[in-house]
Write an enzyme that holds these catalytic residues in place. Structure first.
Site, PDB file in Angstrom:
ATOM      1  N   LYS A   1      33.620  46.337  87.716  1.00 18.40           N
ATOM      2  CA  LYS A   1      33.293  45.707  86.426  1.00 18.40           C
ATOM      3  C   LYS A   1      31.817  45.291  86.387  1.00 18.40           C
ATOM      4  O   LYS A   1      31.108  45.593  85.430  1.00 18.40           O
ATOM      5  CB  LYS A   1      34.186  44.476  86.179  1.00 18.40           C
ATOM      6  CG  LYS A   1      35.671  44.779  86.125  1.00 18.40           C
ATOM      7  CD  LYS A   1      36.490  43.539  85.832  1.00 18.40           C
ATOM      8  CE  LYS A   1      36.382  42.466  86.868  1.00 18.40           C
ATOM      9  NZ  LYS A   1      36.924  42.837  88.211  1.00 18.40           N
TER      10      LYS A   1
ATOM     11  N   ARG B   1      41.148  36.018  81.592  1.00 17.86           N
ATOM     12  CA  ARG B   1      41.898  36.444  82.774  1.00 17.86           C
ATOM     13  C   ARG B   1      43.347  36.015  82.720  1.00 17.86           C
ATOM     14  O   ARG B   1      44.100  36.266  83.659  1.00 17.86           O
ATOM     15  CB  ARG B   1      41.267  35.813  83.984  1.00 17.86           C
ATOM     16  CG  ARG B   1      40.335  36.749  84.720  1.00 17.86           C
ATOM     17  CD  ARG B   1      39.832  35.974  85.892  1.00 17.86           C
ATOM     18  NE  ARG B   1      39.651  36.769  87.046  1.00 17.86           N
ATOM     19  CZ  ARG B   1      38.468  37.252  87.406  1.00 17.86           C
ATOM     20  NH1 ARG B   1      37.425  37.104  86.643  1.00 17.86           N
ATOM     21  NH2 ARG B   1      38.371  37.910  88.519  1.00 17.86           N
TER      22      ARG B   1
ATOM     23  N   ARG C   1      30.920  45.422  99.842  1.00 19.85           N
ATOM     24  CA  ARG C   1      30.027  44.950  98.773  1.00 19.85           C
ATOM     25  C   ARG C   1      28.978  43.966  99.304  1.00 19.85           C
ATOM     26  O   ARG C   1      29.263  43.100 100.114  1.00 19.85           O
ATOM     27  CB  ARG C   1      30.827  44.237  97.683  1.00 19.85           C
ATOM     28  CG  ARG C   1      29.889  43.531  96.696  1.00 19.85           C
ATOM     29  CD  ARG C   1      30.527  42.996  95.474  1.00 19.85           C
ATOM     30  NE  ARG C   1      31.729  42.256  95.735  1.00 19.85           N
ATOM     31  CZ  ARG C   1      32.678  42.063  94.832  1.00 19.85           C
ATOM     32  NH1 ARG C   1      32.537  42.552  93.627  1.00 19.85           N
ATOM     33  NH2 ARG C   1      33.758  41.382  95.123  1.00 19.85           N
TER      34      ARG C   1
ATOM     35  N   ARG D   1      29.938  37.935  99.610  1.00 20.16           N
ATOM     36  CA  ARG D   1      30.600  36.799  98.956  1.00 20.16           C
ATOM     37  C   ARG D   1      31.640  36.177  99.880  1.00 20.16           C
ATOM     38  O   ARG D   1      32.311  36.895 100.609  1.00 20.16           O
ATOM     39  CB  ARG D   1      31.284  37.275  97.658  1.00 20.16           C
ATOM     40  CG  ARG D   1      30.347  37.326  96.492  1.00 20.16           C
ATOM     41  CD  ARG D   1      30.895  38.051  95.292  1.00 20.16           C
ATOM     42  NE  ARG D   1      32.248  37.734  94.898  1.00 20.16           N
ATOM     43  CZ  ARG D   1      32.846  38.248  93.820  1.00 20.16           C
ATOM     44  NH1 ARG D   1      32.179  39.087  93.037  1.00 20.16           N
ATOM     45  NH2 ARG D   1      34.082  37.942  93.522  1.00 20.16           N
TER      46      ARG D   1
ATOM     47  N   ARG E   1      43.563  37.662  95.302  1.00 16.79           N
ATOM     48  CA  ARG E   1      42.955  37.944  93.990  1.00 16.79           C
ATOM     49  C   ARG E   1      43.672  39.101  93.298  1.00 16.79           C
ATOM     50  O   ARG E   1      43.857  39.084  92.069  1.00 16.79           O
ATOM     51  CB  ARG E   1      41.456  38.259  94.162  1.00 16.79           C
ATOM     52  CG  ARG E   1      40.633  36.992  94.415  1.00 16.79           C
ATOM     53  CD  ARG E   1      39.304  37.264  95.088  1.00 16.79           C
ATOM     54  NE  ARG E   1      38.460  38.184  94.361  1.00 16.79           N
ATOM     55  CZ  ARG E   1      37.439  38.842  94.898  1.00 16.79           C
ATOM     56  NH1 ARG E   1      37.137  38.674  96.158  1.00 16.79           N
ATOM     57  NH2 ARG E   1      36.728  39.652  94.153  1.00 16.79           N
TER      58      ARG E   1
END
Ligand code: AP5
Length: 226
Positions: free
Chosen positions: A13, A88, A127, A161, A172
């Site tokens: 995203k 969300r 990431r 992160r 998540r």
């Protein structure tokens, strides 16, 4: 244009939002980035949100909705916006309906990114975000910085992160399935949703996204080719 980008963690995203917002000259608004800014600055909101973000849970609706209400009230959203990571759950979707109705505006499109969960885990594990600008997103294998340890765009330090550990990612994903998937149905009922595959090269996904909202393809430099 006013667009929502929905998809599980790691679907891409943020990666796509930056490119789409630049192409369309609209604001990219990411609730995840807004929370991370508050967390880094140590604000009360950030300290409150950090408990939830670290655990892979949704921050409380009243906090999140207020953050978005204030952000959408800023004049730079008049030309349009792309919301990444909001709404969300159904309460947030209904709150957004109210905010838009109050400003006599409406959504143009909802893009739903689809990706198998195994791929999500691989994407998130590698990431790295730039410390100076979280919109600069890298991947240690799929999109590494040219110089190890430095962002290609601004030289900032790439970091991982703290909610990208595998157990938190699984939580998540669970939250996405139970709370965010119904949001797609909410907008599907209004004929706003286009589901696209998030697999393939970043440019291929961008081309699908642009086609879905009725815009021509862009080449890798961002120039329109239609
Ligand atoms: P948020 O920051 O929104 O995280 P997320 O939704 O879990 O999504 P991610 O940022 O993990 O992934 P992405 O889809 O943006 O993927 P990316 O482009 O980085 O939210 C974090 C937390 O904040 C939440 O858990 C919650 O606690 C809180 N929060 C946020 N919004 C909230 C809300 N509305 N209400 C309550 N709480 C909220 O890509 C991932 C990796 O893959 C990158 O390394 C990238 O380089 C790579 N990649 C991307 N595309 C490709 C491709 N095509 N091929 C190969 N690699 C690719």
């Amino acid at each position: 244009m006013r667009i929502l980008l929905i998809g599980p963690p790691g679907a891409g995203k943020g990666t796509q939002a930056v490119r789409l917002a630049t192409h369309l000259s609209i604001q990219h608004i990411s609730t995840g980035n807004l929370f991370r800014e508050h967390i880094d600055q140590g604000t009360d909101l950030g300290q409150n949100a950090h408990t939830y973000v670290r655990a892979g849970l949704l921050a409380p609706d009243e906090v999140t909705i207020e953050v978005i209400r204030q952000r959408l009230a800023r004049p730079d959203t008049v030309r349009g916006f792309l919301l990444d990571g909001f709404p969300r759950n159904l309460a947030q979707a209904e709150a957004l309906d109210g905010i838009l109705a109050d400003s006599k505006s409406r959504l143009d499109a909802v893009l739903n990114l689809e990706i198998p969960e195994a791929q999500v885990v691989r994407r998130i594990a590698g990431r790295r975000l730039c410390r100076q600008d979280r919109e600069h997103i890298f991947h240690v294998h799929y999109n590494p910085p040219e110089v190890d340890g430095a962002c290609d765009i601004c030289g900032g330090e790439p970091y991982q992160r703290d909610d990208d550990r595998e157990t938190t990612v699984r939580k998540r994903l669970e939250v996405h399935r139970s709370e965010t998937a119904p949001v797609v149905d909410h907008y599907q009922a209004r004929g706003l949703v286009t589901t696209i595959s998030a697999l393939g090269q970043v440019q291929e996904v961008l081309d699908r996204a642009l086609a879905a909202i009725g815009h021509g393809q862009v080449d890798a430099s961002g120039a329109s080719s239609c």
